[in-house]
Design an enzyme around this catalytic site. Structure first.
Site, PDB file in Angstrom:
ATOM      1  N   ILE A 136       0.831  -1.211   0.000  1.00  0.00           N
ATOM      2  CA  ILE A 136       0.000   0.000   0.000  1.00  0.00           C
ATOM      3  C   ILE A 136       0.867   1.262   0.000  1.00  0.00           C
ATOM      4  O   ILE A 136       0.560   2.240  -0.684  1.00  0.00           O
ATOM      5  CB  ILE A 136      -0.927  -0.026   1.247  1.00  0.00           C
ATOM      6  CG1 ILE A 136      -1.970  -1.145   1.101  1.00  0.00           C
ATOM      7  CG2 ILE A 136      -1.585   1.327   1.486  1.00  0.00           C
ATOM      8  CD1 ILE A 136      -2.776  -1.441   2.363  1.00  0.00           C
ATOM      9  N   TYR A 152      -3.429  -7.016  17.103  1.00  0.00           N
ATOM     10  CA  TYR A 152      -3.340  -6.171  15.902  1.00  0.00           C
ATOM     11  C   TYR A 152      -4.480  -5.155  15.885  1.00  0.00           C
ATOM     12  O   TYR A 152      -4.270  -3.961  15.677  1.00  0.00           O
ATOM     13  CB  TYR A 152      -3.385  -7.069  14.657  1.00  0.00           C
ATOM     14  CG  TYR A 152      -3.517  -6.330  13.355  1.00  0.00           C
ATOM     15  CD1 TYR A 152      -2.433  -5.646  12.795  1.00  0.00           C
ATOM     16  CD2 TYR A 152      -4.726  -6.310  12.644  1.00  0.00           C
ATOM     17  CE1 TYR A 152      -2.551  -4.975  11.584  1.00  0.00           C
ATOM     18  CE2 TYR A 152      -4.851  -5.645  11.438  1.00  0.00           C
ATOM     19  CZ  TYR A 152      -3.764  -4.980  10.910  1.00  0.00           C
ATOM     20  OH  TYR A 152      -3.883  -4.315   9.712  1.00  0.00           O
TER      21      TYR A 152
END
Ligand code: NAP
Length: 254
Positions: free
Chosen positions: A17, A149
């Site tokens: 990304i 996470y």
């Protein structure tokens, strides 16, 4: 040209990304600096982008490496208009197996690293500049084996709110981008899937997402450019989900 004459810094800009966002920002007229730990990935990425790009390896968990990078940018450009805090790691580990080492690795990279990046860049960010954080479309989901996470990404999301307020006098906009399922090297790297498992997973999950498919890195890069540009001048403190509708229809069996 949405970012003409802007100077941007992207952590984790050598791959996935971050790389797609760096490429798109250069196409939109920006000069972009990319960083990450692996110099070979940064060099490869800079060669692919070809122009208006600089790089220096840095580890977001080691502030002194970011300071060296920001000094280089200051010397070459004088300032930074856009910070994309994109470097991050995920994992697929049951809560009963998370040890101190994994806890620190995840929190340090995603949370402490984001602090360090903003702290080092802010002194050379002019009024009216912008910070974009990379969170996750899983932020509101109870995805099993991703507890740490998702907790780290929620901490980052909250920076979009608190920093927006803290930086209001400087007119610095802070927003988050929350990607859905975006195939990158992380799937077979950090998440530990085999290429076959990843292919099966993409096909299966694609069918569950309202958009009918998993996304791609350009879907995220387009949204990052939007948030960085003057088109988003009145957008402060949001988390923009770019997930094909995934989080809107959860629970689905991901
Ligand atoms: N792909 C998805 O489906 C998805 C979904 C939601 C959110 N995200 C988020 O998107 C971001 C980018 O992930 P990606 O999917 O593009 O995976 P990726 O290609 O693995 O990108 C992660 C980048 O972070 C860098 N990085 C990791 N630890 C670092 C550290 N300590 N210091 C500096 N750089 C570091 C890596 O470079 P080095 O290893 O060379 O340091 C790498 O370039 C992450 O924050 C991730 O959580 C991704």
């Amino acid at each position: 040209m949405k970012l003409e004459n802007k100077v941007a810094l992207i952590s984790g800009g050598g791959t996935g990304i971050g790389f797609a966002s760096a490429k798109k920002m250069v196409e939109e007229g920006a000069y972009v600096y990319i960083t990450g730990r692996r110099e070979n990935k940064l060099k490869e990425a800079a060669e692919k982008i070809g122009h208006n790009v600089g790089y220096l390896p840095a580890d977001v968990t080691k502030k002194e490496t970011l300071e060296a990078l920001v000094q280089k940018i200051k010397k070459e450009q004088g300032h930074i208009d856009i910070v994309f805090a994109n470097a991050g790691i995920g994992h697929n580990i049951p809560l009963t197996e998370i040890d101190k080492k994994e806890f620190d690795r995840t929190m340090d990279t995603n949370v402490l690293g984001t602090y360090y990046l903003a702290q080092t860049a802010l002194p050379i960010m002019p009024d009216g500049s912008t910070i974009i954080l990379n969170t996750s479309a899983t932020d509101d989901l109870g995805l099993k084996n991703f507890s740490l996470y998702i907790a780290a990404k929620n901490a980052e999301r909250s920076f979009a709110h608190t920093w927006t307020n803290e930086l209001r006098d400087r007119k610095i906009r802070v927003n988050a981008i929350a990607p859905g399922v975006i195939p990158t090297d992380a799937a077979t790297g950090e998440l530990g899937r085999t290429p076959e498992e990843e292919k099966e997973s993409e096909e299966r999950r694609g069918k569950l997402i309202p958009a009918g498919t998993v996304g791609n890195v350009d879907d995220i890069a387009n949204a990052v450019v939007f948030l960085a540009s003057d088109d988003a001048r009145y957008i402060n403190g949001v988390e923009l989900r770019v997930d094909g509708g995934l989080a809107s229809v959860y629970p689905v069996k991901l």
